[in-house]
Design a protein around this motif. Structure first.
Motif, PDB file in Angstrom:
ATOM      1  N   VAL A 159      48.846   2.047 -35.080  1.00  0.00           N
ATOM      2  CA  VAL A 159      49.061   0.650 -35.454  1.00  0.00           C
ATOM      3  C   VAL A 159      49.305   0.532 -36.954  1.00  0.00           C
ATOM      4  CG1 VAL A 159      47.904  -1.585 -35.680  1.00  0.00           C
ATOM      5  CG2 VAL A 159      47.850  -0.368 -33.504  1.00  0.00           C
ATOM      6  N   LEU A 173      54.612  -4.460 -34.890  1.00  0.00           N
ATOM      7  CA  LEU A 173      53.518  -4.519 -33.920  1.00  0.00           C
ATOM      8  C   LEU A 173      53.715  -5.689 -32.970  1.00  0.00           C
ATOM      9  CD1 LEU A 173      50.594  -3.629 -33.014  1.00  0.00           C
ATOM     10  CD2 LEU A 173      49.750  -5.314 -34.654  1.00  0.00           C
ATOM     11  N   ALA A 183      51.218  -7.628 -30.342  1.00  0.00           N
ATOM     12  CA  ALA A 183      49.797  -7.700 -30.015  1.00  0.00           C
ATOM     13  C   ALA A 183      49.560  -8.797 -28.989  1.00  0.00           C
ATOM     14  CB  ALA A 183      48.968  -7.974 -31.269  1.00  0.00           C
ATOM     15  N   THR A 204      53.659  -5.793 -42.486  1.00  0.00           N
ATOM     16  CA  THR A 204      54.117  -5.311 -41.188  1.00  0.00           C
ATOM     17  C   THR A 204      54.493  -6.490 -40.302  1.00  0.00           C
ATOM     18  OG1 THR A 204      52.687  -3.352 -41.287  1.00  0.00           O
ATOM     19  CG2 THR A 204      53.489  -4.011 -39.117  1.00  0.00           C
ATOM     20  N   VAL A 213      54.710  -8.703 -37.115  1.00  0.00           N
ATOM     21  CA  VAL A 213      53.857  -8.776 -35.935  1.00  0.00           C
ATOM     22  C   VAL A 213      54.317  -9.907 -35.022  1.00  0.00           C
ATOM     23  CG1 VAL A 213      51.514  -9.146 -35.064  1.00  0.00           C
ATOM     24  CG2 VAL A 213      51.860  -7.850 -37.172  1.00  0.00           C
ATOM     25  N   PHE A 228      45.795 -12.028 -38.098  1.00  0.00           N
ATOM     26  CA  PHE A 228      46.840 -11.180 -38.668  1.00  0.00           C
ATOM     27  C   PHE A 228      47.257 -11.631 -40.068  1.00  0.00           C
ATOM     28  CE2 PHE A 228      47.130 -10.097 -34.169  1.00  0.00           C
ATOM     29  CZ  PHE A 228      47.055  -8.717 -34.277  1.00  0.00           C
ATOM     30  N   THR A 268      49.740  -9.237 -42.648  1.00  0.00           N
ATOM     31  CA  THR A 268      50.972  -8.960 -41.921  1.00  0.00           C
ATOM     32  C   THR A 268      51.902 -10.169 -42.007  1.00  0.00           C
ATOM     33  OG1 THR A 268      50.178  -9.834 -39.808  1.00  0.00           O
ATOM     34  CG2 THR A 268      49.668  -7.526 -40.302  1.00  0.00           C
ATOM     35  N   VAL A 328      53.661 -12.579 -39.488  1.00  0.00           N
ATOM     36  CA  VAL A 328      53.700 -12.976 -38.080  1.00  0.00           C
ATOM     37  C   VAL A 328      54.958 -13.787 -37.825  1.00  0.00           C
ATOM     38  CG1 VAL A 328      52.467 -14.125 -36.217  1.00  0.00           C
ATOM     39  CG2 VAL A 328      51.176 -13.027 -38.063  1.00  0.00           C
TER      40      VAL A 328
END
Length: 214
Positions: free
Chosen positions: A73, A79, A81, A109, A111, A134, A139, A141
Protein backbone atom coordinates in the motif's frame (compact mmCIF):
# COMPACT_ATOMS: atom_id res chain seq x y z
CA UNK A 1 7.82 2.72 -19.30
CA UNK A 2 7.52 1.36 -15.76
CA UNK A 3 4.17 -0.39 -15.09
CA UNK A 4 1.75 1.43 -12.80
CA UNK A 5 0.93 -0.36 -9.57
CA UNK A 6 -2.65 -0.11 -8.33
CA UNK A 7 -3.31 -1.73 -4.95
CA UNK A 8 -6.90 -2.42 -3.91
CA UNK A 9 -7.74 -3.04 -0.25
CA UNK A 10 -10.88 -5.09 0.34
CA UNK A 11 -12.27 -5.09 3.89
CA UNK A 12 -15.23 -7.32 3.04
CA UNK A 13 -15.67 -10.29 5.36
CA UNK A 14 -18.23 -12.52 3.68
CA UNK A 15 -17.75 -14.98 0.85
CA UNK A 16 -18.98 -14.03 -1.69
CA UNK A 17 -18.55 -10.38 -0.77
CA UNK A 18 -20.28 -7.37 -2.30
CA UNK A 19 -17.31 -5.27 -1.18
CA UNK A 20 -14.91 -7.51 -3.10
CA UNK A 21 -17.24 -7.34 -6.10
CA UNK A 22 -17.12 -3.54 -5.94
CA UNK A 23 -13.32 -3.60 -5.62
CA UNK A 24 -13.03 -5.80 -8.71
CA UNK A 25 -15.35 -3.52 -10.70
CA UNK A 26 -13.38 -0.43 -9.68
CA UNK A 27 -10.05 -2.05 -10.53
CA UNK A 28 -11.31 -3.17 -13.95
CA UNK A 29 -12.66 0.32 -14.70
CA UNK A 30 -9.38 1.92 -13.65
CA UNK A 31 -7.37 -0.36 -15.92
CA UNK A 32 -9.75 0.45 -18.77
CA UNK A 33 -9.41 4.19 -18.11
CA UNK A 34 -5.62 3.79 -18.23
CA UNK A 35 -5.85 2.46 -21.75
CA UNK A 36 -2.41 2.20 -23.27
CA UNK A 37 -0.57 1.96 -19.95
CA UNK A 38 0.71 -1.25 -18.40
CA UNK A 39 -0.98 -1.69 -15.04
CA UNK A 40 -0.35 -4.22 -12.29
CA UNK A 41 -3.31 -4.67 -9.92
CA UNK A 42 -2.89 -6.24 -6.49
CA UNK A 43 -5.92 -6.96 -4.31
CA UNK A 44 -5.40 -7.29 -0.56
CA UNK A 45 -8.22 -9.14 1.23
CA UNK A 46 -8.07 -8.06 4.87
CA UNK A 47 -10.09 -11.05 6.06
CA UNK A 48 -7.04 -13.19 5.26
CA UNK A 49 -4.87 -10.96 7.48
CA UNK A 50 -7.20 -10.76 10.49
CA UNK A 51 -4.96 -12.75 12.85
CA UNK A 52 -1.80 -10.93 11.80
CA UNK A 53 -3.53 -7.57 12.08
CA UNK A 54 -4.50 -8.37 15.66
CA UNK A 55 -0.91 -9.35 16.47
CA UNK A 56 0.37 -6.23 14.74
CA UNK A 57 -1.89 -3.95 16.77
CA UNK A 58 -0.60 -5.56 19.96
CA UNK A 59 3.01 -5.25 18.80
CA UNK A 60 2.64 -1.70 17.57
CA UNK A 61 3.98 -2.44 14.09
CA UNK A 62 3.07 -4.63 11.13
CA UNK A 63 4.06 -8.27 11.61
CA UNK A 64 3.50 -11.53 9.74
CA UNK A 65 1.57 -11.31 6.49
CA UNK A 66 0.38 -7.81 7.42
CA UNK A 67 3.88 -6.39 6.91
CA UNK A 68 4.21 -6.98 3.13
CA UNK A 69 0.58 -5.90 2.65
CA UNK A 70 1.28 -2.56 4.34
CA UNK A 71 4.45 -2.11 2.28
CA UNK A 72 2.47 -2.75 -0.90
CA UNK A 73 0.00 0.00 0.00
CA UNK A 74 2.76 2.44 0.92
CA UNK A 75 4.63 1.80 -2.35
CA UNK A 76 1.57 1.83 -4.64
CA UNK A 77 1.15 4.36 -7.42
CA UNK A 78 -2.57 4.46 -6.59
CA UNK A 79 -4.90 2.92 -4.04
CA UNK A 80 -8.50 1.68 -4.15
CA UNK A 81 -9.89 1.28 -0.63
CA UNK A 82 -13.28 -0.30 0.05
CA UNK A 83 -15.02 -1.28 3.27
CA UNK A 84 -18.42 -2.51 4.39
CA UNK A 85 -20.25 -0.11 6.71
CA UNK A 86 -20.43 -1.26 10.34
CA UNK A 87 -22.28 0.92 12.87
CA UNK A 88 -22.16 3.93 10.58
CA UNK A 89 -18.42 3.81 9.85
CA UNK A 90 -15.68 1.70 8.28
CA UNK A 91 -15.00 -1.73 9.72
CA UNK A 92 -12.60 -2.33 12.60
CA UNK A 93 -10.45 -4.50 10.35
CA UNK A 94 -10.17 -1.64 7.84
CA UNK A 95 -9.13 0.82 10.58
CA UNK A 96 -6.66 -1.66 12.10
CA UNK A 97 -4.92 -2.07 8.76
CA UNK A 98 -4.58 1.64 7.99
CA UNK A 99 -3.45 2.35 11.56
CA UNK A 100 -0.29 0.45 10.58
CA UNK A 101 0.44 2.68 7.58
CA UNK A 102 3.19 5.27 8.08
CA UNK A 103 1.56 8.71 8.04
CA UNK A 104 4.36 10.04 5.81
CA UNK A 105 4.50 7.11 3.39
CA UNK A 106 1.46 7.90 1.22
CA UNK A 107 1.79 11.63 0.68
CA UNK A 108 0.08 12.62 -2.61
CA UNK A 109 -0.87 9.02 -3.44
CA UNK A 110 -4.12 9.03 -5.45
CA UNK A 111 -6.89 7.18 -3.60
CA UNK A 112 -10.34 6.05 -4.70
CA UNK A 113 -12.64 5.41 -1.72
CA UNK A 114 -15.63 3.05 -1.76
CA UNK A 115 -18.04 1.43 0.64
CA UNK A 116 -20.93 -1.03 0.70
CA UNK A 117 -23.93 -1.28 2.97
CA UNK A 118 -27.43 -2.57 3.29
CA UNK A 119 -29.09 0.83 3.00
CA UNK A 120 -28.50 4.00 0.95
CA UNK A 121 -28.68 5.91 4.25
CA UNK A 122 -25.07 4.98 5.01
CA UNK A 123 -23.59 6.60 1.90
CA UNK A 124 -22.31 9.57 3.91
CA UNK A 125 -19.68 7.27 5.42
CA UNK A 126 -17.54 8.21 2.43
CA UNK A 127 -17.35 11.87 3.46
CA UNK A 128 -17.69 11.52 7.23
CA UNK A 129 -15.22 8.67 7.81
CA UNK A 130 -13.16 7.64 4.78
CA UNK A 131 -12.16 11.06 3.45
CA UNK A 132 -10.90 12.31 6.85
CA UNK A 133 -8.85 9.12 7.31
CA UNK A 134 -7.08 9.45 3.97
CA UNK A 135 -6.70 13.21 4.35
CA UNK A 136 -4.84 12.51 7.57
CA UNK A 137 -2.57 10.17 5.60
CA UNK A 138 -1.93 13.10 3.19
CA UNK A 139 -3.25 11.28 0.16
CA UNK A 140 -5.22 12.83 -2.71
CA UNK A 141 -8.76 11.41 -2.66
CA UNK A 142 -10.60 11.57 -5.98
CA UNK A 143 -13.78 13.71 -5.92
CA UNK A 144 -16.14 10.82 -6.65
CA UNK A 145 -16.52 8.21 -3.93
CA UNK A 146 -18.51 5.08 -4.73
CA UNK A 147 -21.13 3.71 -2.33
CA UNK A 148 -23.12 0.63 -3.25
CA UNK A 149 -26.20 -0.35 -1.27
CA UNK A 150 -27.66 -3.85 -1.53
CA UNK A 151 -30.34 -2.64 -3.93
CA UNK A 152 -27.75 -1.18 -6.32
CA UNK A 153 -26.72 -4.69 -7.35
CA UNK A 154 -30.28 -5.80 -8.17
CA UNK A 155 -31.56 -4.73 -11.57
CA UNK A 156 -35.14 -5.23 -10.39
CA UNK A 157 -34.97 -2.85 -7.41
CA UNK A 158 -31.86 -0.67 -7.71
CA UNK A 159 -30.25 1.62 -10.22
CA UNK A 160 -27.41 -0.47 -11.62
CA UNK A 161 -26.81 2.09 -14.37
CA UNK A 162 -26.16 4.84 -11.80
CA UNK A 163 -23.70 2.58 -9.95
CA UNK A 164 -21.87 1.78 -13.19
CA UNK A 165 -21.65 5.49 -13.99
CA UNK A 166 -20.22 6.29 -10.55
CA UNK A 167 -17.67 3.51 -10.93
CA UNK A 168 -16.56 4.78 -14.35
CA UNK A 169 -16.43 8.39 -13.18
CA UNK A 170 -14.34 7.58 -10.11
CA UNK A 171 -12.01 5.33 -12.10
CA UNK A 172 -11.56 8.06 -14.69
CA UNK A 173 -10.59 10.54 -11.98
CA UNK A 174 -8.08 8.09 -10.53
CA UNK A 175 -6.63 7.56 -14.00
CA UNK A 176 -6.37 11.33 -14.47
CA UNK A 177 -4.24 11.58 -11.35
CA UNK A 178 -2.00 8.86 -12.73
CA UNK A 179 -1.44 10.88 -15.88
CA UNK A 180 -3.77 9.02 -18.23
CA UNK A 181 -4.47 10.65 -21.56
CA UNK A 182 -8.01 11.67 -22.48
CA UNK A 183 -10.02 9.25 -24.65
CA UNK A 184 -9.50 9.68 -28.38
CA UNK A 185 -13.11 10.84 -28.83
CA UNK A 186 -12.51 13.66 -26.38
CA UNK A 187 -9.26 14.58 -28.10
CA UNK A 188 -11.17 14.97 -31.37
CA UNK A 189 -13.88 17.17 -29.84
CA UNK A 190 -13.69 20.96 -30.19
CA UNK A 191 -11.98 22.63 -27.19
CA UNK A 192 -15.18 24.34 -26.05
CA UNK A 193 -16.84 20.94 -25.56
CA UNK A 194 -14.14 19.16 -23.56
CA UNK A 195 -12.85 22.09 -21.51
CA UNK A 196 -14.67 21.06 -18.33
CA UNK A 197 -13.25 17.53 -18.27
CA UNK A 198 -9.75 18.80 -19.09
CA UNK A 199 -9.95 21.44 -16.38
CA UNK A 200 -11.08 18.87 -13.84
CA UNK A 201 -8.21 16.50 -14.66
CA UNK A 202 -5.68 19.35 -14.63
CA UNK A 203 -6.99 20.67 -11.33
CA UNK A 204 -6.76 17.28 -9.65
CA UNK A 205 -3.24 16.71 -10.97
CA UNK A 206 -2.08 20.18 -9.88
CA UNK A 207 -3.47 19.64 -6.40
CA UNK A 208 -1.62 16.32 -6.16
CA UNK A 209 1.66 17.98 -7.17
CA UNK A 210 1.18 20.78 -4.64
CA UNK A 211 0.43 18.30 -1.86
CA UNK A 212 3.45 16.19 -2.78
CA UNK A 213 5.72 19.20 -2.52
CA UNK A 214 4.38 20.39 0.83
Amino acid sequence: MKPLTVVAVNAGLSEPSSTRLLVDRLAEATVAALDGREVQVQVIDLRDLAVDLGASMAAGFATGAAAPAVRSVQNADALIAATPVFNGSYSGLFKAFFDLVDVDAMTATPVLIAATGGSPRHSMVLDHALRPLFSYLRTVVVPTGVYAASEDWAASSGDTTALAERIDRAAGQLAALLGATAPSSAEQSPPEHDGTASAEAAGIANFARLLGGS
